[in-house]
Write an enzyme that holds these catalytic residues in place. Structure first.
Site: not given
Ligand SMILES: NC(=O)c1ccc[n+]([C@@H]2O[C@H](COP(=O)([O-])OP(=O)(O)OC[C@H]3O[C@@H](n4cnc5c(N)ncnc54)[C@H](O)[C@@H]3O)[C@@H](O)[C@H]2O)c1
Length: 266
Positions: A143, A155
Site C-alpha cells: 500500500s 497498518y
Molecule cells: N482499497 C484500497 O484503497 C487499498 C489501498 C491500498 C492497499 N490495499 C490493500 O489491498 C488488499 C485488498 O484490499 P481491498 O480493498 O480489496 O479489500 P476487501 O476487503 O475488498 O478485500 C479483502 C479480502 O481479503 C479477505 N480477507 C480478510 N482477512 C483475511 C484473512 N485473514 N485470510 C484470508 N482472507 C482474508 C476478505 O474477506 C476480503 O475478501 C489489502 O491488502 C489492502 O490492504 C487496498
C-alpha cells in the site's frame, strides 16, 4: 552457460492462487487473469464465488494468518488443482485510524497478523514450492500507506514490512527462478473503501485531493499491474514495489507549495 530468460516461457502455466479473492482487488485480479486464460483458484476467509465461471473457489475458509491452515490448505490446493506457478497475496484488512495513545494492541496484533504475517506465511509456503520447481512469480499487495505516514499505526508498519519482505524473498529465490514483486495501491474504489466513505470515517474529497490525477484508483487498474508483474513481460523484474496510486505519492507533497494545479481551461 548462464540461462537466458525466455520471453515465451509462460511463468504462470500452472494455476494462479489469489488470496482474498472473493472481494475487492483480489476479485478484480482473479477476474482479469481468468479472462486472460489463466487457471485461477481463489481463497478467502469468507469464501464466496465470483461471477466468472472459470474461477475456481476453494470452498473452505482460508485464514492467511493461521500457519497450520496455510500449510495444509496450500498442500490440498496443489493436490486438487496442480502446481501453483503464480501467487497474488491480496488478502488484507484496513487499519483503524487512531491517535497513537488510542491504539489498542489487540487491533495492532490483528492488523500485523493478517497483513504482514499472513502475507509472509503464504508467500513462504508457496514460494518454497516454486523454488523447488524452479518456476514461479509472486505479487504481494502492499500500500502507499507503507511508503508514507498516516494515523493507521499498525497498518503502515505492516505494509512497509510487506515491501521489505518482497525484497528479501526476491533475493532469497532469485537464483531458483522465482520472482517476487509488490504493488502499492493508492486509495482504490473497492467496497471496503466505499464503506469507509459512507460511514464518514473517510472523505472522498480528501482522498483524491493529493492524487495528481485527482481521482481514486479502480480495482482493475491494480489488477492490470499485478497481471503484468506475473507475466513474462516483466521477466527481468524482481524485488520492486510498484505504486498504482493515480499519482498520490507524486502529488502529496505539493500541499506545502500551495497545492496541485488545476488542468488549464482552453
Ligand atoms: N482499497 C484500497 O484503497 C487499498 C489501498 C491500498 C492497499 N490495499 C490493500 O489491498 C488488499 C485488498 O484490499 P481491498 O480493498 O480489496 O479489500 P476487501 O476487503 O475488498 O478485500 C479483502 C479480502 O481479503 C479477505 N480477507 C480478510 N482477512 C483475511 C484473512 N485473514 N485470510 C484470508 N482472507 C482474508 C476478505 O474477506 C476480503 O475478501 C489489502 O491488502 C489492502 O490492504 C487496498
Amino acid at each position: 552457460m548462464t540461462r537466458q530468460p525466455c520471453q515465451h516461457q509462460k511463468e504462470t502455466d500452472g494455476i494462479v492462487l489469489v488470496t482474498g479473492g472473493s472481494r475487492g482487488i483480489g476479485a478484480a485480479t482473479a477476474t482479469l487473469l481468468a479472462g486472460q486464460g489463466h487457471k485461477v483458484v481463489i481463497v478467502d476467509i469468507l469464501p464466496e464465488p465470483l461471477e466468472e465461471a472459470a474461477i475456481m473457489l476453494w470452498p473452505e475458509a482460508f485464514d492467511v494468518s493461521n500457519e497450520a491452515a496455510v500449510t495444509s490448505g496450500i498442500a490440498a490446493i496443489e493436490a486438487a488443482h496442480g502446481p501453483i506457478s503464480g501467487l497474488v497475496n491480496a488478502a488484507g484488512i484496513f487499519g483503524k485510524m487512531h491517535p497513537v495513545e488510542k491504539v489498542r494492541m489487540e487491533n495492532w496484533d490483528r492488523e500485523i497478523n493478517i497483513d504482514l504475517r499472513g502475507t509472509f506465511l503464504v508467500a513462504r509456503n508457496v514460494g518454497e514450492r516454486m523454488a523447488r520447481r524452479k518456476h514461479g512469480a509472486i505479487v504481494n499487495v502492499a500500500s502507499v500507506a507503507g511508503m508514507t505516514s498516516g494515523p493507521i499505526h499498525a497498518y503502515t508498519a505492516a505494509k512497509a514490512g510487506v515491501i521489505q519482505i518482497t525484497q528479501t524473498l526476491a533475493a532469497e529465490w532469485g537464483r531458483a527462478g522465482v520472482r517476487v514483486n509488490a504493488v502499492s495501491p493508492g486509495f482504490t474504489r473497492t467496497a471496503a473503501l466505499e464503506a469507509g466513505i459512507a460511514s464518514g470515517a473517510l472523505s472522498r474529497e480528501r482522498l483524491v485531493r493529493n492524487a495528481a490525477m485527482n481521482r481514486l484508483v479502480e480495482p482493475v487498474e491494480v489488477a492490470q499491474a499485478i497481471a503484468w508483474l506475473l507475466s513474462p513481460a516483466s521477466s527481468g523484474i524482481t524485488g520492486v514495489n510498484l505504486p498504482v496510486d493515480a499519482g498520490f505519492i507524486a502529488g502529496s507533497t505539493w500541499d506545502a507549495y500551495g497545492g496541485l494545479r488545476e488542468a488549464p481551461s482552453n
